[in-house]
Write an enzyme that holds these catalytic residues in place. Structure first.
Site, PDB file in Angstrom:
ATOM      1  N   CYS A   2       0.851  -1.184   0.000  1.00 46.68           N
ATOM      2  CA  CYS A   2       0.000   0.000   0.000  1.00 46.68           C
ATOM      3  C   CYS A   2       0.886   1.232   0.000  1.00 46.68           C
ATOM      4  O   CYS A   2       2.090   1.149   0.244  1.00 46.68           O
ATOM      5  CB  CYS A   2      -0.917   0.016   1.217  1.00 46.68           C
ATOM      6  SG  CYS A   2      -2.057  -1.388   1.307  1.00 46.68           S
ATOM      7  N   GLY A  28      -1.088   0.805  -4.876  1.00 40.90           N
ATOM      8  CA  GLY A  28      -2.419   0.297  -4.567  1.00 40.90           C
ATOM      9  C   GLY A  28      -3.486   1.041  -5.326  1.00 40.90           C
ATOM     10  O   GLY A  28      -3.532   2.270  -5.279  1.00 40.90           O
ATOM     11  N   ASN A 101       0.873  -0.041   5.815  1.00 46.14           N
ATOM     12  CA  ASN A 101       1.371  -0.776   4.657  1.00 46.14           C
ATOM     13  C   ASN A 101       2.091  -2.008   5.168  1.00 46.14           C
ATOM     14  O   ASN A 101       3.044  -1.903   5.946  1.00 46.14           O
ATOM     15  CB  ASN A 101       2.345   0.097   3.853  1.00 46.14           C
ATOM     16  CG  ASN A 101       3.058  -0.698   2.756  1.00 46.14           C
ATOM     17  OD1 ASN A 101       2.496  -1.629   2.188  1.00 46.14           O
ATOM     18  ND2 ASN A 101       4.297  -0.337   2.476  1.00 46.14           N
ATOM     19  N   GLY A 102       1.647  -3.189   4.759  1.00 41.28           N
ATOM     20  CA  GLY A 102       2.313  -4.412   5.178  1.00 41.28           C
ATOM     21  C   GLY A 102       1.319  -5.501   5.521  1.00 41.28           C
ATOM     22  O   GLY A 102       0.154  -5.466   5.100  1.00 41.28           O
ATOM     23  N   TYR A 257      10.195  -4.579  -8.405  1.00 32.75           N
ATOM     24  CA  TYR A 257       8.904  -4.284  -9.039  1.00 32.75           C
ATOM     25  C   TYR A 257       8.085  -3.206  -8.361  1.00 32.75           C
ATOM     26  O   TYR A 257       7.528  -2.331  -9.020  1.00 32.75           O
ATOM     27  CB  TYR A 257       8.072  -5.578  -9.091  1.00 32.75           C
ATOM     28  CG  TYR A 257       6.663  -5.402  -9.585  1.00 32.75           C
ATOM     29  CD1 TYR A 257       6.383  -5.319 -10.950  1.00 32.75           C
ATOM     30  CD2 TYR A 257       5.597  -5.334  -8.690  1.00 32.75           C
ATOM     31  CE1 TYR A 257       5.075  -5.158 -11.406  1.00 32.75           C
ATOM     32  CE2 TYR A 257       4.292  -5.179  -9.138  1.00 32.75           C
ATOM     33  CZ  TYR A 257       4.036  -5.091 -10.494  1.00 32.75           C
ATOM     34  OH  TYR A 257       2.755  -4.938 -10.932  1.00 32.75           O
TER      35      TYR A 257
END
Length: 491
Positions: A2, A28, A101-102, A257
């Site tokens: 995210c 995201g 985020n995670g 990526y």
């Protein structure tokens, strides 16, 4: 995966948060939200969709305040639907808004603890809400009418003691300020920046430095693993290490990526790391096939372009743009289902036939996950007239699920899981398949910062830095398979 951002400013911050989220949109595309604080009131707007679709002039006008946080969501296991758009909010104690985020690997155990011991109810399937309630509980047991930075840092230490996994978090504590912290292994990224204006000094924290760049903030440094950063309502900055020493192991897939090439993570340029990935891969090709006969190197747009350009230069082979991308189609990696991913590839890419006709082409992608997209692209190259189609991956074979915030599929759906490279080559239909060696990938990133000794390489190596039990892997296998996701959407 995210995107998160938080700002403590001297003027209204909503528009800056919006702009920051637009450059974190690649992290995201499922949902977005912004929370700001105006006096004693929290202003919150969130919803499903891209940043540009969630917010309009009316909603932005309501987000008053000079302190705020923003989030763009990429759904992982158990994190789908409008109810799970972030930031989340709890009113006790103080009022806390939270963006994460995670992914936690002990979320279910924490969920039970929250209910049985802490008497807190979790209303969604999201581990982010679990983490928020752990933080809220740890703040509450400080038992203070007025929090100090010391109390806040003790609460974060309590979170670290209970939570396992990869997490970078930003929260608003009403009446106090903005809190940001990162997991003890530093798996997910978080960067701190500052900006000096005519009104004074402002601070920002974000998933990637590119969000700071676009807003004119100077990148100060990465938030350290296990560190907490607290910025008061009046702009005072406090920091403290809140976790015991752990192995610093940032996610290497960020460089492959996830991150934008113009970002800096752990003082490593993502762009330069990808150039080195291409160079390392070319050196492997020259070792294994010195008489490779490649006529052109063609990247799979967009994330493979940097590595492919360096690969072509090292080989001394022409670099060509063989595919034109429709930029109005989202990233196929995060498409919700296999059927949708299959359809989207043809909508997303169209070959330039003259670059393929009667040539031996080397297609370069950043990684190969399910293999569905790669197989279709190889067939598109053949249909365009290629004589031979070789395929190179700038990353090693993805054989294991990533459990720290990337919704890689169940192991059974990974094309390389349990298969040799020759077997994958046959499945994809390539005339030759070459993967990056894991050690070369590590060296390509490490070359930018000698202090980086370890990485989370779990999706390649199966080694999970936080430790995992077999039951957890079986659980995410059930949650992440395309069949399971389809069943949830139809329920």
């Amino acid at each position: 995966m995210c995107g998160i951002i938080g700002i403590v400013g001297t003027t209204e911050v909503a528009s800056a948060l919006y702009d920051g989220l637009t450059v974190l949109q690649h992290r995201g595309q499922d949902a977005a939200g912004i929370a700001t604080v105006e006096g004693a009131r929290l202003r919150l707007h969130k919803g499903n969709g891209l940043v540009r679709d969630v917010f309009n002039q009316t909603s932005m006008a309501g987000l008053r305040g000079r302190i705020g946080i923003g989030h763009c969501r990429y759904p992982t296991a158990g994190s789908e639907g409008s109810a799970e758009a972030q930031p989340f909010y709890v009113n006790s104690p103080y009022g806390i808004a939270f963006a994460h985020n995670g992914n936690l690997v002990n979320a279910e155990a924490l969920r039970r603890e929250m209910f049985e011991d802490d008497r807190r109810h979790i209303n969604t399937d999201s581990d982010s809400e679990v983490l928020l309630n752990v933080l809220a509980h740890e703040l509450q047991i400080q038992d203070r009418m007025a929090l100090t930075p010391d109390h806040i840092f003790k609460a974060v230490a309590g979170v670290h003691a209970r939570a396992r996994g990869g997490y970078a978090c930003i929260s608003l504590i009403l009446g106090y300020g903005l809190l940001a912290f990162r997991d003890p292994n530093g798996i997910r990224p978080l960067v701190l920046g500052e900006r000096v204006t005519g009104e004074g000094r402002e601070y920002a924290v974000a998933s990637e430095s590119v969000a700071l760049d676009i807003l004119g903030f100077k990148r100060l440094r990465d938030v350290a693993p296990g560190e907490a950063v607290f910025i008061t309502d009046n702009g005072q900055l406090f920091t403290r290490m809140c976790a015991d020493s752990a192995t610093h192991a940032p996610c290497i897939f960020e460089y492959v990526y996830l991150a934008r090439p113009d970002s800096m993570i752990e003082n490593v340029s993502v762009y330069k790391a990808r150039l080195r990935m291409g160079q390392k891969l070319a050196e492997k090709i020259l070792r294994e096939r010195p008489d490779h006969g490649i006529d052109a190197v063609i990247p799979i747009p967009d994330t493979a372009r940097t590595a492919a350009s360096a690969l072509a230069e090292t080989l001394g082979v022409p670099f060509r743009e063989g595919f034109v991308k429709n930029r109005y189609i989202g990233r196929t990696f995060i498409m919700p289902g296999q059927g949708e991913r299959v359809k989207s590839v043809r909508r997303k890419l169209n070959p330039v036939e003259l670059e393929f006709r009667k040539k031996n082409v080397l297609l370069v992608d950043d990684s190969i996950v399910r293999g569905t997209t790669s197989r279709q692209i190889i067939q598109m190259a053949r249909d365009a007239g290629a004589k031979n189609v070789y395929f190179a991956s700038a990353a090693p074979p993805v054989r294991y699920p990533n459990v720290y915030g990337i919704d890689m599929p169940a192991a059974s759906e990974l094309v390389a899981a349990g298969h040799s490279e020759k077997e994958v080559e046959k499945v994809l239909g390539a005339d030759w398949l070459i993967y990056q060696d894991l050690q070369d990938l590590i060296l390509a990133v490490q070359d930018g910062n000698d202090e980086l000794k370890h990485f989370d390489t779990s999706c390649f190596s199966g080694e999970y830095v936080t430790g995992l039990d077999k039951a957890y892997l079986e659980q995410i296998e059930m949650l992440r398979s395309d069949d399971a996701k389809a069943a949830r959407r139809s329920a």
